[in-house]
Design a protein around this motif. Structure first.
Motif, PDB file in Angstrom:
ATOM      1  N   GLY A  94     -26.530  -6.622 -28.779  1.00 18.60           N
ATOM      2  CA  GLY A  94     -26.527  -5.703 -29.910  1.00 18.60           C
ATOM      3  C   GLY A  94     -27.561  -4.613 -29.852  1.00 18.60           C
ATOM      4  N   GLN A  95     -28.251  -4.481 -28.707  1.00 19.45           N
ATOM      5  CA  GLN A  95     -29.256  -3.429 -28.554  1.00 19.45           C
ATOM      6  C   GLN A  95     -29.034  -2.672 -27.255  1.00 19.45           C
ATOM      7  N   GLY A  96     -29.099  -1.341 -27.327  1.00 20.34           N
ATOM      8  CA  GLY A  96     -28.949  -0.520 -26.138  1.00 20.34           C
ATOM      9  C   GLY A  96     -27.568  -0.653 -25.528  1.00 20.34           C
ATOM     10  N   LEU A  97     -27.456  -0.237 -24.266  1.00 19.72           N
ATOM     11  CA  LEU A  97     -26.195  -0.371 -23.542  1.00 19.72           C
ATOM     12  C   LEU A  97     -26.051  -1.800 -23.019  1.00 19.72           C
ATOM     13  N   GLU A  98     -24.891  -2.396 -23.187  1.00 18.36           N
ATOM     14  CA  GLU A  98     -24.651  -3.736 -22.646  1.00 18.36           C
ATOM     15  C   GLU A  98     -23.193  -3.880 -22.250  1.00 18.36           C
ATOM     16  N   LEU A  99     -22.969  -4.709 -21.247  1.00 14.96           N
ATOM     17  CA  LEU A  99     -21.638  -4.968 -20.714  1.00 14.96           C
ATOM     18  C   LEU A  99     -21.109  -6.268 -21.287  1.00 14.96           C
TER      19      LEU A  99
ATOM     20  N   PRO B 199     -17.966 -12.540 -16.061  1.00 14.08           N
ATOM     21  CA  PRO B 199     -18.461 -11.548 -15.101  1.00 14.08           C
ATOM     22  C   PRO B 199     -18.699 -12.128 -13.713  1.00 14.08           C
ATOM     23  N   THR B 200     -18.510 -13.446 -13.570  1.00  9.85           N
ATOM     24  CA  THR B 200     -18.645 -14.078 -12.255  1.00  9.85           C
ATOM     25  C   THR B 200     -17.300 -14.546 -11.704  1.00  9.85           C
ATOM     26  N   ASP B 201     -16.215 -14.185 -12.374  1.00 12.80           N
ATOM     27  CA  ASP B 201     -14.874 -14.579 -11.928  1.00 12.80           C
ATOM     28  C   ASP B 201     -14.093 -13.318 -11.576  1.00 12.80           C
ATOM     29  N   LEU B 202     -14.564 -12.617 -10.545  1.00  8.58           N
ATOM     30  CA  LEU B 202     -13.972 -11.353 -10.111  1.00  8.58           C
ATOM     31  C   LEU B 202     -13.396 -11.548  -8.713  1.00  8.58           C
ATOM     32  N   VAL B 203     -12.171 -11.074  -8.500  1.00  9.28           N
ATOM     33  CA  VAL B 203     -11.459 -11.353  -7.247  1.00  9.28           C
ATOM     34  C   VAL B 203     -10.863 -10.070  -6.682  1.00  9.28           C
ATOM     35  N   LYS B 204     -10.949  -9.931  -5.373  1.00 10.45           N
ATOM     36  CA  LYS B 204     -10.362  -8.785  -4.656  1.00 10.45           C
ATOM     37  C   LYS B 204      -8.897  -8.595  -5.040  1.00 10.45           C
ATOM     38  N   GLY B 205      -8.533  -7.324  -5.340  1.00  7.88           N
ATOM     39  CA  GLY B 205      -7.157  -6.992  -5.658  1.00  7.88           C
ATOM     40  C   GLY B 205      -6.763  -7.242  -7.099  1.00  7.88           C
ATOM     41  N   GLU B 206      -7.599  -7.937  -7.860  1.00  7.08           N
ATOM     42  CA  GLU B 206      -7.288  -8.212  -9.262  1.00  7.08           C
ATOM     43  C   GLU B 206      -8.002  -7.226 -10.178  1.00  7.08           C
ATOM     44  N   LYS B 207      -7.439  -7.044 -11.375  1.00 13.59           N
ATOM     45  CA  LYS B 207      -8.029  -6.133 -12.350  1.00 13.59           C
ATOM     46  C   LYS B 207      -8.908  -6.885 -13.332  1.00 13.59           C
ATOM     47  N   SER B 208     -10.116  -6.386 -13.556  1.00 11.24           N
ATOM     48  CA  SER B 208     -11.038  -6.958 -14.536  1.00 11.24           C
ATOM     49  C   SER B 208     -11.263  -5.941 -15.641  1.00 11.24           C
ATOM     50  N   THR B 209     -11.254  -6.406 -16.870  1.00 13.47           N
ATOM     51  CA  THR B 209     -11.469  -5.524 -18.016  1.00 13.47           C
ATOM     52  C   THR B 209     -12.804  -5.852 -18.673  1.00 13.47           C
ATOM     53  N   PHE B 210     -13.550  -4.818 -18.986  1.00  9.94           N
ATOM     54  CA  PHE B 210     -14.856  -4.961 -19.603  1.00  9.94           C
ATOM     55  C   PHE B 210     -14.924  -4.093 -20.862  1.00  9.94           C
ATOM     56  N   MET B 211     -15.920  -4.377 -21.683  1.00 10.94           N
ATOM     57  CA  MET B 211     -16.226  -3.514 -22.815  1.00 10.94           C
ATOM     58  C   MET B 211     -17.684  -3.110 -22.708  1.00 10.94           C
ATOM     59  N   LEU B 212     -17.955  -1.851 -22.966  1.00 11.08           N
ATOM     60  CA  LEU B 212     -19.320  -1.356 -22.970  1.00 11.08           C
ATOM     61  C   LEU B 212     -19.714  -1.069 -24.409  1.00 11.08           C
ATOM     62  N   ASN B 213     -20.811  -1.670 -24.844  1.00  8.58           N
ATOM     63  CA  ASN B 213     -21.309  -1.462 -26.200  1.00  8.58           C
ATOM     64  C   ASN B 213     -22.611  -0.680 -26.187  1.00  8.58           C
ATOM     65  N   LEU B 214     -22.846   0.038 -27.262  1.00  9.54           N
ATOM     66  CA  LEU B 214     -24.112   0.738 -27.473  1.00  9.54           C
ATOM     67  C   LEU B 214     -24.615   0.341 -28.852  1.00  9.54           C
ATOM     68  N   ASP B 215     -25.735  -0.383 -28.874  1.00  6.64           N
ATOM     69  CA  ASP B 215     -26.296  -0.908 -30.127  1.00  6.64           C
ATOM     70  C   ASP B 215     -25.262  -1.697 -30.914  1.00  6.64           C
ATOM     71  N   GLY B 216     -24.436  -2.476 -30.184  1.00  2.00           N
ATOM     72  CA  GLY B 216     -23.468  -3.348 -30.829  1.00  2.00           C
ATOM     73  C   GLY B 216     -22.150  -2.714 -31.190  1.00  2.00           C
ATOM     74  N   GLN B 217     -22.000  -1.420 -30.930  1.00  2.00           N
ATOM     75  CA  GLN B 217     -20.761  -0.718 -31.234  1.00  2.00           C
ATOM     76  C   GLN B 217     -20.120  -0.215 -29.940  1.00  2.00           C
ATOM     77  N   PRO B 218     -18.787  -0.039 -29.924  1.00  7.70           N
ATOM     78  CA  PRO B 218     -18.127   0.441 -28.706  1.00  7.70           C
ATOM     79  C   PRO B 218     -18.720   1.754 -28.204  1.00  7.70           C
ATOM     80  N   ALA B 219     -19.025   1.791 -26.907  1.00  8.06           N
ATOM     81  CA  ALA B 219     -19.561   3.005 -26.278  1.00  8.06           C
ATOM     82  C   ALA B 219     -18.378   3.806 -25.754  1.00  8.06           C
ATOM     83  N   LYS B 220     -17.958   4.813 -26.502  1.00  3.00           N
ATOM     84  CA  LYS B 220     -16.741   5.561 -26.197  1.00  3.00           C
ATOM     85  C   LYS B 220     -17.011   6.703 -25.216  1.00  3.00           C
TER      86      LYS B 220
END
Length: 263
Positions: A160-165, A171-192
């Motif tokens: 909830g503080q600063g930029l965070e993923l 975040p440790t279950d990432l595989v070649k050829g597969e798509k991973s979706t993340f959200m980036l927040n800024l102070d707890g709100q979506p970083a658009k």
């Protein structure tokens, strides 16, 4: 000025292509049972090659799956890297992060000469003389982190503080050829509408960085389809006016994560 603060300031001001990379590199990111892992921390010219400076880890925070804070073991600061161990005994996902907060000031002295100083949010005011003119103070906040999972992954609690993923999966279950979706927040709100850069390691062996550049959407989300296995560096920076340092009119924020992609 601390090496880590310098790297973050340069990243925010100039962008990835023109700055040194500050990173944490774990010896492994996935274990079947509890063990001890080793983490390298450096500021480098090439990704994951310690060839510039050791990263200062004064702001190191190691969060266990149950939310408790752990201390690093066997810490050693070498010329071009810092090394420490982490005892990952609990099952679940660990967050290993270095947090940096700083402030930068520029002004003109009585003779009209441009002066600059760097410090912490608490000390920066003392660096500026009372008779200074054209004073400009900038606040900075950065997070450098990586993740390690023992056994089954566990959810990471948002900070909830600063930029965070925030990963929709692990975040440790990432595989070649597969798509991973993340959200980036800024102070707890979506970083658009922020540009995220994803760069594979071993940059010293490539003529081009071959970064993936992805924009966050209106919900702060973005997706990466991993082109190959290996270690990746994800980074993003932005700035706003939400300062907490007196007199500071601008806040520069940066985030970087080391992620491992499996074959």
């Amino acid at each position: 000025m601390k090496t880590s603060l310098l790297a973050l300031a340069l990243t925010a001001a100039l962008g990835t292509a023109h700055a040194h990379n500050a990173w944490l590199l774990p010896s492994t990111t996935v274990l079947s049972k509890g063990d001890v892992i080793t983490v390298d921390a450096a500021v480098s010219n090439d990704l994951f090659v310690a060839n510039h400076n050791a990263l200062r880890i004064d702001g190191l925070q190691i969060t266990a799956p149950d939310g408790s804070m752990l201390k690093a073991e066997n810490e050693a600061k070498l010329k071009q890297r810092t090394v420490f161990d982490v005892n990952v005994a609990q099952p679940g996902t660990y967050r290993i992060a270095v947090l940096n907060g700083g402030a930068f000031a520029s002004w003109k002295d009585k003779a009209g000469q441009q002066k600059r100083a760097r410090g912490t949010p608490e000390t920066i005011a003392k660096e500026v003389p009372a008779d200074a003119t054209d004073v400009v103070i900038t606040q900075s906040a950065g997070r450098i982190e990586t993740f390690v999972t023992v056994g089954k992954p566990s959810l990471l609690k948002p900070i909830g503080q600063g930029l965070e993923l925030i990963a929709t999966g692990s975040p440790t279950d990432l595989v070649k050829g597969e798509k991973s979706t993340f959200m980036l927040n800024l102070d707890g709100q979506p970083a658009k509408d922020l540009e995220v850069t994803v760069t594979a390691g071993n940059t010293q062996y490539r003529d081009k960085l071959d970064e993936l550049r992805i924009k966050t959407d209106g919900k702060g989300q973005f997706s990466v389809t991993w082109p190959a296995a290996g270690m990746y560096w994800l980074d993003v920076s932005t700035k706003d006016t939400k300062t907490t340092v007196p007199q500071a009119k601008e806040r520069r924020l940066s985030y970087a994560a080391t992620l491992e992609v499996m074959p």
